[in-house]
Scaffold this motif. Structure first.
Motif, PDB file in Angstrom:
ATOM      1  N   ASP A   1       0.828  -1.209   0.000  1.00  0.00           N
ATOM      2  CA  ASP A   1       0.000   0.000   0.000  1.00  0.00           C
ATOM      3  C   ASP A   1       0.864   1.262   0.000  1.00  0.00           C
ATOM      4  N   SER A   2       1.959   1.223   0.724  1.00  0.00           N
ATOM      5  CA  SER A   2       2.861   2.377   0.765  1.00  0.00           C
ATOM      6  C   SER A   2       3.460   2.643  -0.607  1.00  0.00           C
ATOM      7  N   LEU A   3       3.895   1.586  -1.280  1.00  0.00           N
ATOM      8  CA  LEU A   3       4.444   1.735  -2.628  1.00  0.00           C
ATOM      9  C   LEU A   3       3.372   2.196  -3.609  1.00  0.00           C
ATOM     10  N   LYS A   4       2.138   1.755  -3.379  1.00  0.00           N
ATOM     11  CA  LYS A   4       1.027   2.161  -4.244  1.00  0.00           C
ATOM     12  C   LYS A   4       0.807   3.673  -4.159  1.00  0.00           C
ATOM     13  N   ILE A   5       0.871   4.223  -2.951  1.00  0.00           N
ATOM     14  CA  ILE A   5       0.693   5.665  -2.784  1.00  0.00           C
ATOM     15  C   ILE A   5       1.793   6.427  -3.521  1.00  0.00           C
ATOM     16  N   ILE A   6       3.019   5.946  -3.419  1.00  0.00           N
ATOM     17  CA  ILE A   6       4.136   6.597  -4.112  1.00  0.00           C
ATOM     18  C   ILE A   6       3.923   6.558  -5.621  1.00  0.00           C
ATOM     19  N   ASP A   7       3.468   5.420  -6.127  1.00  0.00           N
ATOM     20  CA  ASP A   7       3.199   5.299  -7.570  1.00  0.00           C
ATOM     21  C   ASP A   7       2.080   6.243  -8.004  1.00  0.00           C
ATOM     22  N   LEU A   8       1.054   6.362  -7.178  1.00  0.00           N
ATOM     23  CA  LEU A   8      -0.060   7.252  -7.509  1.00  0.00           C
ATOM     24  C   LEU A   8       0.402   8.707  -7.573  1.00  0.00           C
ATOM     25  N   ILE A   9       1.269   9.086  -6.650  1.00  0.00           N
ATOM     26  CA  ILE A   9       1.778  10.458  -6.647  1.00  0.00           C
ATOM     27  C   ILE A   9       2.590  10.721  -7.908  1.00  0.00           C
ATOM     28  N   ARG A  10       3.393   9.760  -8.314  1.00  0.00           N
ATOM     29  CA  ARG A  10       4.215   9.933  -9.512  1.00  0.00           C
ATOM     30  C   ARG A  10       3.362   9.990 -10.779  1.00  0.00           C
ATOM     31  N   GLU A  11       2.286   9.221 -10.805  1.00  0.00           N
ATOM     32  CA  GLU A  11       1.390   9.256 -11.966  1.00  0.00           C
ATOM     33  C   GLU A  11       0.546  10.528 -11.971  1.00  0.00           C
ATOM     34  N   TRP A  12       0.093  10.933 -10.811  1.00  0.00           N
ATOM     35  CA  TRP A  12      -0.672  12.164 -10.574  1.00  0.00           C
ATOM     36  C   TRP A  12      -1.872  12.303 -11.514  1.00  0.00           C
ATOM     37  N   LYS A  13      -2.818  11.417 -11.319  1.00  0.00           N
ATOM     38  CA  LYS A  13      -4.071  11.463 -12.066  1.00  0.00           C
ATOM     39  C   LYS A  13      -5.203  11.822 -11.115  1.00  0.00           C
ATOM     40  N   HIS A  14      -6.306  12.272 -11.687  1.00  0.00           N
ATOM     41  CA  HIS A  14      -7.448  12.646 -10.859  1.00  0.00           C
ATOM     42  C   HIS A  14      -7.919  11.434 -10.057  1.00  0.00           C
ATOM     43  N   PRO A  15      -8.209  11.616  -8.777  1.00  0.00           N
ATOM     44  CA  PRO A  15      -8.583  10.480  -7.909  1.00  0.00           C
ATOM     45  C   PRO A  15      -9.747   9.646  -8.421  1.00  0.00           C
ATOM     46  N   SER A  16     -10.700  10.273  -9.085  1.00  0.00           N
ATOM     47  CA  SER A  16     -11.884   9.537  -9.537  1.00  0.00           C
ATOM     48  C   SER A  16     -11.581   8.575 -10.680  1.00  0.00           C
ATOM     49  N   SER A  17     -10.440   8.737 -11.330  1.00  0.00           N
ATOM     50  CA  SER A  17     -10.102   7.886 -12.479  1.00  0.00           C
ATOM     51  C   SER A  17      -9.231   6.697 -12.092  1.00  0.00           C
ATOM     52  N   LEU A  18      -8.990   6.514 -10.793  1.00  0.00           N
ATOM     53  CA  LEU A  18      -8.054   5.490 -10.343  1.00  0.00           C
ATOM     54  C   LEU A  18      -8.750   4.391  -9.549  1.00  0.00           C
ATOM     55  N   THR A  19      -8.061   3.274  -9.433  1.00  0.00           N
ATOM     56  CA  THR A  19      -8.517   2.190  -8.561  1.00  0.00           C
ATOM     57  C   THR A  19      -7.539   2.077  -7.396  1.00  0.00           C
ATOM     58  N   TYR A  20      -8.058   1.677  -6.237  1.00  0.00           N
ATOM     59  CA  TYR A  20      -7.241   1.672  -5.025  1.00  0.00           C
ATOM     60  C   TYR A  20      -7.263   0.295  -4.373  1.00  0.00           C
ATOM     61  N   SER A  21      -6.165  -0.005  -3.691  1.00  0.00           N
ATOM     62  CA  SER A  21      -6.063  -1.295  -3.010  1.00  0.00           C
ATOM     63  C   SER A  21      -6.936  -1.343  -1.762  1.00  0.00           C
ATOM     64  N   ASN A  22      -7.144  -0.181  -1.129  1.00  0.00           N
ATOM     65  CA  ASN A  22      -8.064  -0.106   0.010  1.00  0.00           C
ATOM     66  C   ASN A  22      -8.499   1.344   0.215  1.00  0.00           C
ATOM     67  N   GLU A  23      -9.438   1.537   1.121  1.00  0.00           N
ATOM     68  CA  GLU A  23     -10.039   2.853   1.315  1.00  0.00           C
ATOM     69  C   GLU A  23      -9.044   3.873   1.856  1.00  0.00           C
ATOM     70  N   GLU A  24      -8.129   3.449   2.713  1.00  0.00           N
ATOM     71  CA  GLU A  24      -7.205   4.397   3.326  1.00  0.00           C
ATOM     72  C   GLU A  24      -6.201   4.942   2.311  1.00  0.00           C
ATOM     73  N   VAL A  25      -5.798   4.129   1.368  1.00  0.00           N
ATOM     74  CA  VAL A  25      -4.939   4.613   0.286  1.00  0.00           C
ATOM     75  C   VAL A  25      -5.678   5.679  -0.511  1.00  0.00           C
ATOM     76  N   GLU A  26      -6.956   5.441  -0.760  1.00  0.00           N
ATOM     77  CA  GLU A  26      -7.773   6.414  -1.492  1.00  0.00           C
ATOM     78  C   GLU A  26      -7.902   7.723  -0.714  1.00  0.00           C
TER      79      GLU A  26
END
Length: 242
Positions: free
Chosen positions: A182-207
């Protein structure tokens, strides 16, 4: 023995030498060294006969790492010495009145800012719904209000306070609560930097964490654009991913 006006001048020079733009400013460093030695020598030699001025010099030298503006202002008011003539008494009374008004106005503004910070935390970002993590909104607000007390710095205070809260939440998640994936997922999401509504998440807290970070930095970039004259989103996301 140096006259009172001379001590006051050196004291003001000592204060000015502490205000630096760059880490290394040789001229200001030399001025600071000289004024520090001079004021200490005057204290040790008992050359400062004015009791209030002596207390002021002692206070400044004791707090050489820096003095929070509001505390410094209050200290100066407490040490203010009015002359015996009527005009000075009036001036002193006006100064006290103005200082109280200024304090009350700033307190009211800071209280409003704290309410907005809590709304951002509980309503907009929903960070309180996370299972684990420290809520440092109050600490962040106190720190930013103390460091940047001027009314016109409201955007800077809000940005700094939110940054403290987000960094603390992310740090707690990475160190204690979140899994490595989950920690690595957050880092990847930050690097991709897409709108939150267009992404899928491993769990609610990551979202929750990513959405709060995305919305906060996007808002900050929008506020900064008219001042900077450019989009600083890339700068902010680069800093966030470090």
């Amino acid at each position: 023995m140096v006259e009172r006006s001379g001590i006051t001048t050196v004291l003001e020079l000592y204060r000015a030498s502490q205000v630096r733009v760059y880490e290394e400013e040789n001229i200001l460093e030399r001025i600071n060294d000289w004024t520090t030695k001079f004021l200490k020598q005057e204290l040790q030699s008992n050359n400062i006969l004015d009791k209030k001025l002596k207390e002021q010099v002692e206070f400044e030298l004791k707090n050489f790492h820096g003095i929070i503006d509001r505390i410094g202002h209050r200290r100066n008011i407490e040490l203010y010495v009015a002359d015996d003539n009527q005009s000075s008494d009036v001036h002193n009374e006006d100064l006290q009145k103005f200082s109280r008004q200024d304090f009350n106005l700033c307190q009211a503004q800071h209280q409003k800012e704290f309410e907005l910070l809590e709304r951002w935390y509980y309503v907009d970002s929903k960070l309180d719904s996370m299972e684990y993590g420290r809520n440092v909104t109050r600490v962040a607000h106190i720190l930013t209000s103390a460091m940047m007390a001027d009314p016109e710095l409201d955007h800077a205070r809000a940005a700094f306070a939110k940054n403290i809260v987000l960094v603390t939440r992310l740090d707690d998640f990475f160190d204690y609560h979140g899994s490595r994936e989950d920690s690595l997922k957050i880092i990847d999401l930050i690097r991709e930097w897409k709108h939150p509504s267009s992404l899928t998440y491993s769990n609610e807290e990551v979202e929750i964490l990513y959405t709060a970070l995305y919305n906060t930095l996007t808002e900050l970039a929008e506020i900064a654009y008219p001042i900077q004259g450019r989009d600083i989103t890339n700068v902010l996301t680069h800093l966030a991913s470090q």
